[in-house]
Design a protein around this motif. Structure first.
Motif, mmCIF file in Angstrom:
data_model
loop_
_atom_site.group_PDB
_atom_site.id
_atom_site.type_symbol
_atom_site.label_atom_id
_atom_site.label_comp_id
_atom_site.label_asym_id
_atom_site.label_seq_id
_atom_site.Cartn_x
_atom_site.Cartn_y
_atom_site.Cartn_z
ATOM 1 N N THR A 108 38.651 47.828 39.965
ATOM 2 C CA THR A 108 38.126 47.495 38.650
ATOM 3 C C THR A 108 37.901 48.809 37.920
ATOM 4 O O THR A 108 37.986 49.880 38.504
ATOM 5 N N ILE A 109 37.600 48.701 36.677
ATOM 6 C CA ILE A 109 37.359 49.911 35.895
ATOM 7 C C ILE A 109 36.041 50.539 36.360
ATOM 8 O O ILE A 109 35.065 49.827 36.604
ATOM 9 N N SER A 110 36.036 51.848 36.513
ATOM 10 C CA SER A 110 34.800 52.526 36.913
ATOM 11 C C SER A 110 33.868 52.608 35.698
ATOM 12 O O SER A 110 34.307 52.483 34.547
ATOM 13 N N LEU A 149 44.821 42.747 35.089
ATOM 14 C CA LEU A 149 44.214 42.030 33.960
ATOM 15 C C LEU A 149 45.145 40.982 33.357
ATOM 16 O O LEU A 149 44.929 40.521 32.238
ATOM 17 N N ILE A 150 46.187 40.581 34.100
ATOM 18 C CA ILE A 150 47.109 39.563 33.592
ATOM 19 C C ILE A 150 46.438 38.193 33.555
ATOM 20 O O ILE A 150 46.636 37.417 32.628
ATOM 21 N N ASP A 151 45.623 37.902 34.549
ATOM 22 C CA ASP A 151 44.885 36.640 34.573
ATOM 23 C C ASP A 151 44.020 36.551 33.312
ATOM 24 O O ASP A 151 43.248 37.464 33.003
ATOM 25 N N GLU A 152 44.161 35.462 32.576
ATOM 26 C CA GLU A 152 43.480 35.315 31.281
ATOM 27 C C GLU A 152 41.963 35.362 31.417
ATOM 28 O O GLU A 152 41.274 35.903 30.548
ATOM 29 N N TRP A 155 40.986 38.984 31.917
ATOM 30 C CA TRP A 155 41.147 39.705 30.652
ATOM 31 C C TRP A 155 40.005 39.375 29.698
ATOM 32 O O TRP A 155 39.426 40.261 29.066
ATOM 33 N N LYS A 156 39.662 38.098 29.596
ATOM 34 C CA LYS A 156 38.581 37.676 28.703
ATOM 35 C C LYS A 156 37.264 38.334 29.122
ATOM 36 O O LYS A 156 36.538 38.869 28.284
ATOM 37 N N THR A 157 36.977 38.316 30.414
ATOM 38 C CA THR A 157 35.756 38.934 30.931
ATOM 39 C C THR A 157 35.761 40.436 30.670
ATOM 40 O O THR A 157 34.760 41.014 30.247
#
Length: 164
Positions: A108-110, A149-152, A155-157
């Protein structure tokens, strides 16, 4: 913009001969490098040294380091992927591309990467007042980028979690 290190991209990797009006920039596109453990500086140096006919304006790594590779007044060759059709109006000519380094597989993004991304988006939107859309490379042409982040729902989260 002292938070940003500049490592100029090899001029064979982007449209260096044509400046664009910053009002024509409509979106900011997020990508990922798909490399484990890479850094913004490594990527900046690679695109400076090599001729690959591809580029991004910025790289951000897990430590929050931001490297500017292509001036945002120039067109990076980043979103129009060969063999894929554009899904909408966003393309290389009217976007700024940001590559997230070491942001793949289950990563995940740090916290520092997220803070730098938020800062950079706010900075760019002040200068490019029409850059209102924040999208994935996937949204432009269907490329699986950034793959995590392909899963919608993810991506929304992710987008809702950005403080911009």
């Amino acid at each position: 913009m002292s938070r940003v290190q500049k490592i100029p991209c090899n001029t064979n990797n982007y449209n260096c001969w044509k400046k664009r009006d910053l009002r024509t920039i409509k979106g900011i596109v997020l990508h990922y490098t798909a490399n484990d453990g890479d850094t913004a500086v490594n990527n900046g140096l690679y695109f400076q040294r090599e001729t690959v006919y591809a580029s991004a304006h910025y790289f951000i790594d897990r430590k929050g380091v931001i490297v500017k590779s292509v001036p945002y007044s120039n067109i990076a060759w980043a979103v129009e992927t060969k063999g894929m059709s554009l899904k909408g109006l966003l393309k290389n000519d009217n976007t700024i591309s940001i590559e997230l380094c070491d942001f793949n597989k289950n990563r995940t993004i740090s916290k520092k990467q997220k803070e730098s991304l938020e800062w950079l988006i706010r900075y760019l939107q002040k200068r490019c007042v029409n850059a209102t859309e924040i999208v994935r490379h996937y949204d432009i042409c269907g490329k699986q980028c950034p793959k995590n982040l392909i899963d919608e729902n993810k991506w929304k989260t992710f987008k809702e979690g950005l403080n911009i």
